[in-house]
Design an enzyme around this catalytic site. Structure first.
Site, PDB file in Angstrom:
ATOM      1  N   LYS A 153       0.864  -1.187   0.000  1.00 11.97           N
ATOM      2  CA  LYS A 153       0.000   0.000   0.000  1.00 11.97           C
ATOM      3  C   LYS A 153       0.891   1.224   0.000  1.00 11.97           C
ATOM      4  CE  LYS A 153      -3.732  -2.536   0.460  1.00 11.97           C
ATOM      5  NZ  LYS A 153      -4.961  -2.580  -0.297  1.00 11.97           N
ATOM      6  N   LYS A 155      -2.118   1.284  -2.795  1.00 11.89           N
ATOM      7  CA  LYS A 155      -2.410   0.359  -3.890  1.00 11.89           C
ATOM      8  C   LYS A 155      -1.636   0.747  -5.149  1.00 11.89           C
ATOM      9  CE  LYS A 155      -7.305  -0.492  -2.835  1.00 11.89           C
ATOM     10  NZ  LYS A 155      -7.751  -1.745  -3.429  1.00 11.89           N
ATOM     11  N   LYS A 179       2.550  -8.907  -2.194  1.00 14.63           N
ATOM     12  CA  LYS A 179       1.644  -8.946  -3.341  1.00 14.63           C
ATOM     13  C   LYS A 179       1.393  -7.545  -3.897  1.00 14.63           C
ATOM     14  CE  LYS A 179      -2.959  -9.486  -2.989  1.00 14.63           C
ATOM     15  NZ  LYS A 179      -3.372  -8.655  -4.120  1.00 14.63           N
ATOM     16  N   ASP A 181      -1.129  -4.907  -5.648  1.00 18.60           N
ATOM     17  CA  ASP A 181      -2.572  -4.736  -5.490  1.00 18.60           C
ATOM     18  C   ASP A 181      -3.277  -4.971  -6.826  1.00 18.60           C
ATOM     19  OD1 ASP A 181      -4.863  -4.280  -3.974  1.00 18.60           O
ATOM     20  OD2 ASP A 181      -3.821  -2.779  -2.785  1.00 18.60           O
ATOM     21  N   GLU A 182      -4.604  -5.127  -6.751  1.00 18.13           N
ATOM     22  CA  GLU A 182      -5.345  -5.532  -7.954  1.00 18.13           C
ATOM     23  C   GLU A 182      -5.295  -4.487  -9.061  1.00 18.13           C
ATOM     24  OE1 GLU A 182      -6.758  -5.070  -4.972  1.00 18.13           O
ATOM     25  OE2 GLU A 182      -8.036  -3.320  -5.244  1.00 18.13           O
ATOM     26  N   HIS A 269      -7.156 -13.095  -7.685  1.00 18.07           N
ATOM     27  CA  HIS A 269      -7.840 -11.991  -7.012  1.00 18.07           C
ATOM     28  C   HIS A 269      -9.225 -11.892  -7.629  1.00 18.07           C
ATOM     29  CE1 HIS A 269      -8.734  -8.069  -5.355  1.00 18.07           C
ATOM     30  NE2 HIS A 269      -7.643  -8.144  -4.611  1.00 18.07           N
ATOM     31  N   LYS A 309     -12.886  -6.337   6.479  1.00 17.59           N
ATOM     32  CA  LYS A 309     -13.702  -5.205   6.029  1.00 17.59           C
ATOM     33  C   LYS A 309     -14.686  -5.569   4.917  1.00 17.59           C
ATOM     34  CE  LYS A 309     -10.659  -3.527   2.323  1.00 17.59           C
ATOM     35  NZ  LYS A 309      -9.611  -2.622   1.871  1.00 17.59           N
ATOM     36  N   GLY A 355      -8.998  -5.762   5.219  1.00 15.84           N
ATOM     37  CA  GLY A 355      -9.253  -5.191   6.543  1.00 15.84           C
ATOM     38  C   GLY A 355      -8.710  -6.008   7.707  1.00 15.84           C
ATOM     39  N   GLN A 375      -3.550 -12.189   4.474  1.00 16.40           N
ATOM     40  CA  GLN A 375      -2.944 -11.023   3.822  1.00 16.40           C
ATOM     41  C   GLN A 375      -3.390  -9.737   4.500  1.00 16.40           C
ATOM     42  OE1 GLN A 375      -2.711 -12.637  -0.749  1.00 16.40           O
ATOM     43  NE2 GLN A 375      -4.004 -10.916  -0.271  1.00 16.40           N
ATOM     44  N   GLY A 377      -2.936  -5.609   4.332  1.00 19.08           N
ATOM     45  CA  GLY A 377      -2.422  -4.422   3.653  1.00 19.08           C
ATOM     46  C   GLY A 377      -2.289  -3.304   4.671  1.00 19.08           C
TER      47      GLY A 377
HETATM   48  C1  CAP Z   1      -6.829  -5.742   1.029  1.00 20.59           C
HETATM   49  C2  CAP Z   1      -6.965  -5.647  -0.441  1.00 20.59           C
HETATM   50  C3  CAP Z   1      -7.639  -6.841  -1.159  1.00 20.59           C
HETATM   51  C4  CAP Z   1      -9.014  -7.273  -0.619  1.00 20.59           C
HETATM   52  C5  CAP Z   1      -9.908  -7.920  -1.652  1.00 20.59           C
HETATM   53  C6  CAP Z   1      -7.748  -4.387  -0.815  1.00 20.59           C
HETATM   54  O1  CAP Z   1      -6.199  -4.604   1.595  1.00 20.59           O
HETATM   55  O2  CAP Z   1      -5.708  -5.478  -1.027  1.00 20.59           O
HETATM   56  O3  CAP Z   1      -7.729  -6.486  -2.493  1.00 20.59           O
HETATM   57  O4  CAP Z   1      -8.772  -8.180   0.387  1.00 20.59           O
HETATM   58  O5  CAP Z   1     -11.068  -8.436  -1.082  1.00 20.59           O
HETATM   59  O6  CAP Z   1      -7.370  -3.806  -1.842  1.00 20.59           O
HETATM   60  O7  CAP Z   1      -8.763  -4.112  -0.185  1.00 20.59           O
HETATM   61  P1  CAP Z   1      -6.321  -4.279   3.150  1.00 20.59           P
HETATM   62  P2  CAP Z   1     -11.355 -10.021  -1.032  1.00 20.59           P
HETATM   63  O8  CAP Z   1      -5.660  -5.392   3.904  1.00 20.59           O
HETATM   64  O9  CAP Z   1      -5.606  -2.955   3.337  1.00 20.59           O
HETATM   65  O10 CAP Z   1      -7.775  -4.148   3.486  1.00 20.59           O
HETATM   66  O11 CAP Z   1     -10.137 -10.642  -0.392  1.00 20.59           O
HETATM   67  O12 CAP Z   1     -12.579 -10.149  -0.208  1.00 20.59           O
HETATM   68  O13 CAP Z   1     -11.537 -10.480  -2.419  1.00 20.59           O
HETATM   69 MG    MG Z   2      -6.309  -5.133  -3.020  1.00 23.22          MG
END
Ligand code: CAP
Ligand code: MG
Length: 433
Positions: A153, A155, A179, A181-182, A269, A309, A355, A375, A377
């Site tokens: 982070k 992202k 990792k 981020d998406e 993801h 979250k 979260g 994981q 972030g």
């Molecule tokens: C988490 C995260 C992931 C989510 C995706 C985000 O960051 O990198 O992409 O977990 O949701 O961008 O929110 P944080 P899921 O740890 O800072 O929240 O795993 O439900 O698909």
């Molecule tokens: Mg993410």
């Protein structure tokens, strides 16, 4: 007029694909009629009788609506389709059939594909995970404990050098994986190739300094040809994991990546899944998407974290874990899950993310088991003291869990974990707080 597809109580056979839907018929439409229209649209029929459908063909390929029951404001139906109706090895064809036009039909106001059971022929047409849980553990030389990692982070916003420096800080302070981020792919300020090279160099240093194996989950999401090119670059540069945004890249892109047989971990993801999975009365369940992911062959899949979250109840998340890890599933009426024999396809790591912070990890692992990648972030990079401290706190939490020591007790001798508990406690973040 009904077409004779409703055959309640009749038994599907082993060559039938079974699809379960929740639906709410439109005003003035009987549930039987709605089901028949759905079944016809997914297979051999249309809105009216057609002269081109020969009785022999109809007999061989007709769907059977063998279950129909009221549920809440709608109905649940199970429909058996002879698996000849599906092209083996083709997710697009399967989804166009059972999750295609049906969603737009006027006979239903709401329609949700809860789950489907694939026949042996259809399962066997796919490769499934190349590495699976065992392969990932072997790569890391971590036989049993839950894995821990971070998503860098912010992202997006760091340049290649900054990204690699944060990654190094996290690996060297105890995390197994780092990792992308998406939404970090190849940006003007953070070029894919430069990031890959810099981050892998950082990973090498962290590996030799810690004596531990590490993973770099590198986001290769892009248009399909470019995605493959990037995956090959990961391989050529000595990387070990590709990440793909499966919903935005698409099932065929995922299959192309799997079929490239690169022997790289495929980390899936699911950004955007909730657009189709979140409304419990309409769309496609995450369970169905998880099934397609294992079938095509991801090695780790985001399934929700329960104590984070993102939405997703404990029961839903645990049903997903079962779907991707059990060799064979029994019917689970409560979760709308059908039976599925995976015919030997490898199990997949569950990724708990969104979260999370160190204080909730015992609950996450207790619920989801050891074959989980936790994981964090914000839960790493938001700790007072920075990403290195956040990584130490996370690994300390995992070590405490592995040693069966309560976090509070472990924190007495582990300053970073103590800081994390002070900062975030042991409860998930609350919306609005
Ligand atoms: C988490 C995260 C992931 C989510 C995706 C985000 O960051 O990198 O992409 O977990 O949701 O961008 O929110 P944080 P899921 O740890 O800072 O929240 O795993 O439900 O698909
Ligand atoms: Mg993410």
């Amino acid at each position: 007029m009904l077409m004779g597809f409703v055959r309640l109580g009749c038994k599907p056979n082993e060559n039938d694909l079974i699809a379960e839907y929740y639906f709410e018929p439109a005003r003035g439409v009987t549930p039987e009629y709605a089901c028949e229209q759905l079944a016809a649209e997914s297979s051999i029929g249309t809105w009216t009788a057609i002269a081109t459908l020969k009785p022999a063909t109809a007999k061989r390929l007709a769907p059977k609506i063998f279950y129909l029951k009221r549920k809440g404001t709608g109905f649940v139906t199970r429909i058996a389709y002879p698996d000849e109706l599906f092209e083996a090895g083709s997710v697009p064809q399967l989804m166009s059939a059972i999750a295609g036009n049906v969603f737009g039909m006027k006979v239903v106001n709401q329609l949700r594909l809860n789950d489907f059971t694939l026949t042996k022929t259809l399962v066997k047409a796919f490769k499934g995970p190349q590495l699976g849980i065992a392969g990932v553990r072997k790569m890391l030389r971590v036989p049993r404990r839950p894995l821990c990692g971070t998503i860098i982070k912010p992202k997006v916003g760091l340049n290649e050098r900054e990204h690699a420096a944060v990654a190094y800080d996290c690996w060297v302070n105890g995390l197994d994986l780092v990792k992308d981020d998406e939404n970090l792919t190849s940006m003007r300020f953070n070029d894919f190739e430069n990031r890959l090279a810099a981050t892998l160099e950082a990973m090498d240093r962290a590996q030799s300094e810690t004596g531990e194996r590490k993973l770099y989950v590198c986001n290769v999401s892009a248009e399909t040809n470019e995605m493959l090119r990037r995956a090959q670059l990961v391989k050529d540069n000595g990387g070990n994991v590709t990440m793909i945004d499966i919903l935005t890249c698409g099932w065929s892109a995922l299959q192309t990546l799997r079929d490239a047989n690169l022997r790289l971990v495929i980390h899936a993801h699911r950004a955007g899944h909730a657009a189709v999975t979140r409304n419990p009365r309409h769309g496609i369940s995450m369970l169905a998407l998880a099934k397609l992911s294992r079938l095509i062959g991801v090695d780790s899949l985001h399934v929700g974290a329960i104590y984070g979250k993102m939405e997703g109840s404990a029961n839903e998340v645990l049903a997903l874990v079962k779907e991707i890890q059990s060799p064979r599933l029994a019917k689970d009426e409560a979760q709308g899950a059908l039976e599925q024999n995976w015919f030997g396809l490898a199990p997949v790591f569950a990724v708990a993310s969104g979260g999370l912070h160190p204080g909730v990890l015992p609950q996450v692992v207790r619920a989801m088991g050891n074959d989980v990648i936790a994981q964090l972030g914000g839960g790493v990079h938001g700790l007072k003291g920075g990403s290195g401290a956040g990584s130490r706190a996370t690994r300390q939490a995992i070590d405490a869990i592995t040693k069966c020591i309560p976090l509070k007790e472990y924190a007495e001798t582990h300053a970073e974990l103590a800081q994390a508990l002070k900062q975030w406690g042991t409860k998930p973040p609350k919306p609005g707080e």
